[in-house]
Write a protein that holds these residues in place. Structure first.
Motif, PDB file in Angstrom:
ATOM      1  N   ARG A 173      -2.764  -5.924   2.042  1.00 55.15           N
ATOM      2  CA  ARG A 173      -1.751  -4.904   2.279  1.00 55.15           C
ATOM      3  C   ARG A 173      -0.679  -4.894   1.188  1.00 55.15           C
ATOM      4  O   ARG A 173       0.272  -4.150   1.284  1.00 55.15           O
ATOM      5  CB  ARG A 173      -1.078  -5.157   3.622  1.00 55.15           C
ATOM      6  N   GLY A 174      -0.803  -5.750   0.197  1.00 62.00           N
ATOM      7  CA  GLY A 174       0.185  -5.814  -0.868  1.00 62.00           C
ATOM      8  C   GLY A 174       0.129  -7.157  -1.557  1.00 62.00           C
ATOM      9  O   GLY A 174      -0.824  -7.928  -1.388  1.00 62.00           O
TER      10      GLY A 174
ATOM     11  N   LYS B 280      -3.889   0.546   5.725  1.00 62.27           N
ATOM     12  CA  LYS B 280      -4.995   0.005   4.954  1.00 62.27           C
ATOM     13  C   LYS B 280      -5.436   1.024   3.915  1.00 62.27           C
ATOM     14  O   LYS B 280      -5.820   2.134   4.232  1.00 62.27           O
ATOM     15  CB  LYS B 280      -6.160  -0.352   5.883  1.00 62.27           C
ATOM     16  N   GLN B 281      -5.389   0.604   2.692  1.00 62.25           N
ATOM     17  CA  GLN B 281      -5.787   1.474   1.605  1.00 62.25           C
ATOM     18  C   GLN B 281      -6.590   0.658   0.608  1.00 62.25           C
ATOM     19  O   GLN B 281      -6.635  -0.572   0.659  1.00 62.25           O
ATOM     20  CB  GLN B 281      -4.565   2.079   0.898  1.00 62.25           C
TER      21      GLN B 281
ATOM     22  N   ALA C  84       0.845  -1.191   0.000  1.00 59.87           N
ATOM     23  CA  ALA C  84       0.000   0.000   0.000  1.00 59.87           C
ATOM     24  C   ALA C  84       0.882   1.242   0.000  1.00 59.87           C
ATOM     25  O   ALA C  84       1.935   1.276   0.631  1.00 59.87           O
ATOM     26  CB  ALA C  84      -0.915   0.001   1.228  1.00 59.87           C
ATOM     27  N   LYS C  85       0.461   2.279  -0.721  1.00 55.04           N
ATOM     28  CA  LYS C  85       1.307   3.463  -0.903  1.00 55.04           C
ATOM     29  C   LYS C  85       1.613   4.169   0.403  1.00 55.04           C
ATOM     30  O   LYS C  85       2.753   4.524   0.670  1.00 55.04           O
ATOM     31  CB  LYS C  85       0.630   4.436  -1.875  1.00 55.04           C
TER      32      LYS C  85
ATOM     33  N   SER D  79      -6.493   0.286  -5.384  1.00 62.03           N
ATOM     34  CA  SER D  79      -5.847   1.171  -6.349  1.00 62.03           C
ATOM     35  C   SER D  79      -4.607   1.834  -5.769  1.00 62.03           C
ATOM     36  O   SER D  79      -3.803   2.392  -6.503  1.00 62.03           O
ATOM     37  CB  SER D  79      -6.835   2.245  -6.807  1.00 62.03           C
ATOM     38  N   GLU D  80      -4.439   1.759  -4.436  1.00 60.63           N
ATOM     39  CA  GLU D  80      -3.304   2.402  -3.795  1.00 60.63           C
ATOM     40  C   GLU D  80      -2.091   1.485  -3.689  1.00 60.63           C
ATOM     41  O   GLU D  80      -1.052   1.892  -3.220  1.00 60.63           O
ATOM     42  CB  GLU D  80      -3.710   2.879  -2.387  1.00 60.63           C
ATOM     43  N   ILE D  81      -2.236   0.212  -4.070  1.00 58.96           N
ATOM     44  CA  ILE D  81      -1.114  -0.720  -3.969  1.00 58.96           C
ATOM     45  C   ILE D  81      -0.111  -0.421  -5.072  1.00 58.96           C
ATOM     46  O   ILE D  81      -0.466  -0.343  -6.247  1.00 58.96           O
ATOM     47  CB  ILE D  81      -1.615  -2.174  -4.050  1.00 58.96           C
ATOM     48  N   ALA D  82       1.151  -0.263  -4.687  1.00 60.56           N
ATOM     49  CA  ALA D  82       2.181   0.153  -5.640  1.00 60.56           C
ATOM     50  C   ALA D  82       3.392  -0.766  -5.543  1.00 60.56           C
ATOM     51  O   ALA D  82       3.663  -1.356  -4.503  1.00 60.56           O
ATOM     52  CB  ALA D  82       2.601   1.595  -5.365  1.00 60.56           C
ATOM     53  N   LEU D  83       4.130  -0.860  -6.640  1.00 58.96           N
ATOM     54  CA  LEU D  83       5.355  -1.650  -6.700  1.00 58.96           C
ATOM     55  C   LEU D  83       6.447  -0.941  -5.902  1.00 58.96           C
ATOM     56  O   LEU D  83       6.723   0.235  -6.108  1.00 58.96           O
ATOM     57  CB  LEU D  83       5.784  -1.820  -8.160  1.00 58.96           C
ATOM     58  N   VAL D  84       7.092  -1.689  -4.978  1.00 55.49           N
ATOM     59  CA  VAL D  84       8.112  -1.073  -4.131  1.00 55.49           C
ATOM     60  C   VAL D  84       9.493  -1.672  -4.346  1.00 55.49           C
ATOM     61  O   VAL D  84      10.493  -1.036  -4.022  1.00 55.49           O
ATOM     62  CB  VAL D  84       7.725  -1.188  -2.638  1.00 55.49           C
TER      63      VAL D  84
END
Length: 675
Positions: free
Chosen positions: A291-292, A215-216, A209-210, A219-224
């Motif tokens: 969460r991811g 908790k988002q 999650a960004k 659409s807020e899950i991003a590649l880290v």
């Protein structure tokens, strides 16, 4: 499509000219987890015009549409192959989300329905890893339709157990390493390093999650972070696939044989989809929130990902999620702790202003030293001094310097209550104990348990209550008024009085045994008139406090005002000084308090110039111009002055004068008659 124990469990897409072996051996493309199946039971192969089912000499036989086959049989859409307790349906058109799968009992339930995406590409699903479940051998042995364990031959079982033990050992080490790490992105790098050491993949990506690990929405899950082998770069999975995995109750998936499918993989720089197999597992916390996710792929020509790889990735994902949740909780706790410490420091600073004993005079220095010696001990303390000198302030200083500072500090003025009410306040009462007792009430002793009880004007306590009070001081239990329950408390008592208790003992108005019990440590607070320039220091302190409270910017006192403060005998001590300064601040429009701004007692106004300085008796201050004044007139003048100071409050005046209220009434009546 394989169905075992009433569940659709695996889907495998047939691609010519590959032949597919069915059986109990874990090396088979389709593993039949049933003790009635042979290690290599049957196979499906392409003969150039269609798919054919071939029995490989199995012991229990291969069945096609309920009939045991003895020769090669061509497959038609909808045919059902049975091996032991497992059924395999051959279908040309695989049903998707919009086409419900049906079983012998009707439409499949959500629990039975594992074909949540394109069924032709998903071969395995997992919600929890067997590595973390404590089930031995579950990765290779499997279960029958009835749920009984399936055993492998000795060599295969030994290899499976060794592999599982090694993986469990690796996961344990990973968990310990993550537990010792405080940085979230260091945790992520360690997880990807571990996966790279355990699984042969071409590329890997980890998404979170960004907003940290909060908790988002999906659409807020991003590649880290990513990993890749050779020159092949990492490519994100299709958005539809990540949305499906991160939403709802979706499970981790293993998909194989997906070359060229745009629903499962994205194109490379040459416009080709060269992903052969993938694992995609959501990272869900204990509340089920995504969460991811972890994404692994292999490309054309490399060994595809295996069921054991899926189990391992799911286990790593669970460990990673728990680690990141703990890190997030620890960061929140650390932030809350920092804020709490700041608040405690601020409260301590404010409290320090309230309990700070100001003064440079020798008498105050001696008092502070005695407080420092007495506070850490459990000894009972008797604080003596005139009204307004700050006896409650000394009691608070003793409490906050003791090992009871975390406990409550309860104060009670014994002179303000009748004997009946004082007993109820001290020891509490039960419902119905007396008129008006509508409910049970805890007394001050109970409320002060573990802390300090400060009793002001202890000399005003009724002689009957003194006996019960003495028993509690000696460690005995007590009962509430109207009650029978024995109550024990751990309370330190600090008593205060402006009376001469020894004289009251001689007059039989105070118990001698209680006096000895209270008189363990006696602290005598000097009156303000005996403290020299402490008067100015305290006045400046009050001025700063009042400036802050009232939004004023008064810088200090004029020289004439300081001389006026120093020459006044302060019969009301520090309390009177604060009232004088507060009145001057409220009514002042200048930046400095002048002498005229200080409103002192009018009775003493004509004698201020000749009043005694610090250390002199304040009786000299109330003598009028002529020294020829009788003792009776001197007493009358002083009583009138005290009554004026208390605003006509006879009880308070009697307390200041050190006499009974009835004695004061008699004197006033006599003065009235003589007048």
């Amino acid at each position: 499509m394989l169905r075992a124990a009433g569940r659709w469990s695996d889907v495998f897409r047939l691609t010519p000219p590959v032949e597919v072996v069915l059986g109990r051996a874990s090396s088979n493309p389709i593993v039949i987890r049933d003790q009635q199946a042979s290690r290599h039971h049957a196979k499906v192969l392409w003969n150039g015009s269609g798919w054919v089912l071939v029995d490989l000499g199995s012991v229990n036989g291969t069945f096609l549409n309920q009939n045991r086959i003895s020769s090669d049989q061509g497959l038609q859409d909808g045919d059902v192959i049975r091996v032991g307790g497992c059924e395999i349906t051959y279908s040309v058109n695989i049903p998707g989300l919009s086409h419900p799968v049906t079983t012998d009992q009707g439409q499949a339930t959500d629990d039975q329905m594992t074909v949540e995406m394109d069924a032709g590409m998903i071969t395995e699903r997992r919600r929890h890893s067997a590595y973390l479940s404590g089930v031995s051998g579950v990765l290779e042995a499997g279960t029958t339709a009835s749920g009984t364990a399936v055993s492998l031959d000795a060599s295969a079982e030994s290899g499976a157990m060794s592999s599982q033990a090694d993986a469990s050992h690796r996961l344990l080490l990973l968990a310990f390493q993550l537990a010792r790490t405080d940085e979230p992105f260091r945790v992520i790098e360690m997880v990807l390093d571990d996966l790279a050491g355990q699984i042969h993949f071409d590329s890997a990506g980890l998404y979170l999650a960004k907003a940290g690990f909060a908790k988002q929405g999906q659409s807020e899950i991003a590649l880290v972070s990513t990993r890749q082998s050779g020159q092949r770069s990492y490519r994100r999975p299709p958005d539809s696939l990540t949305a499906s995995i991160s939403s709802g109750e979706s499970e981790a998936i293993l998909a194989r044989n997906i070359l060229g499918d745009p629903e499962m993989a994205t194109e490379n720089s040459q416009g080709e989809i060269d992903v052969e197999s993938l694992i995609l597992t959501p990272l869900r916390d204990r509340d089920g929130q995504c969460r991811g996710m972890i994404h692994l792929t292999t490309s054309r020509g490399t060994q595809p990902l295996h069921t054991r790889d899926l189990e391992y990735v799911v286990a790593v994902g669970e460990i990673l999620t728990a680690s990141l949740v703990q890190l997030n909780d620890r960061r929140k706790l650390a932030k809350s702790l920092r804020q709490t410490k700041q608040q405690v420091k601020e409260l301590q600073r404010r409290l320090g202003d309230k309990v700070r004993i100001l003064g440079d005079s020798q008498s105050i220095q001696d008092l502070v030293e005695k407080i420092g010696l007495a506070a850490p001990t459990p000894a009972t303390v008797l604080v003596r001094g005139e009204s307004g000198v700050g006896k409650e302030l000394v009691a608070a200083a003793i409490h906050h310097a003791s090992n009871r500072s975390e406990g409550p500090l309860i104060c009670l003025n014994c002179a303000a209550l009748s004997p009946t009410l004082l007993e109820s306040e001290l020891f509490g009462h039960e419902k119905g104990a007396f008129t008006g007792a509508t409910e049970r009430k805890s007394g001050k002793f109970e409320l002060a348990n573990g802390g300090t009880l400060m009793l002001d004007e202890i000399g005003e306590m009724d002689i009957e209550i003194q006996a019960k009070f003495l028993r509690v001081l000696e460690g005995h239990s007590f009962e509430r008024v109207g009650g029978q329950e024995a109550i024990r408390v751990d309370v330190r008592v600090v008593a205060a009085t402006n009376r001469d208790l020894q004289q009251m003992v001689d007059e039989k108005r105070f118990r001698q045994d209680l006096y000895y019990r209270l008189h363990v440590v006696e602290l005598l607070i000097p009156p303000l008139r005996e403290r020299g320039r402490d008067c100015l220091m305290i006045a400046e302190h009050f001025l700063q406090q009042l400036n802050h409270q009232m939004g004023r910017k008064i810088t200090g006192f004029s020289d004439e005002a300081k001389r006026k403060l120093m020459s006044y005998p302060w019969p009301g001590n520090v309390r009177e000084l604060r009232n004088v300064v507060e009145r001057a601040v409220v009514l002042n429009t200048k930046s400095v308090i002048e002498s005229d701004d200080l409103t002192l007692s009018p009775t003493l106004g004509s004698n201020l110039a000749g009043a005694a300085t610090s250390g002199q008796s304040d009786r000299a201050a109330i003598v009028e111009d002529s020294p020829e004044i009788s003792l009776a007139d001197l007493e009358r003048l002083h009583i009138n002055r005290v009554l004026q100071y208390t605003g006509g409050n006879k009880s308070r005046a009697a307390s200041i004068l050190g006499i009974e209220r009835s004695t004061l009434d008699r004197k006033l009546k006599r003065y009235q008659q003589s007048r």
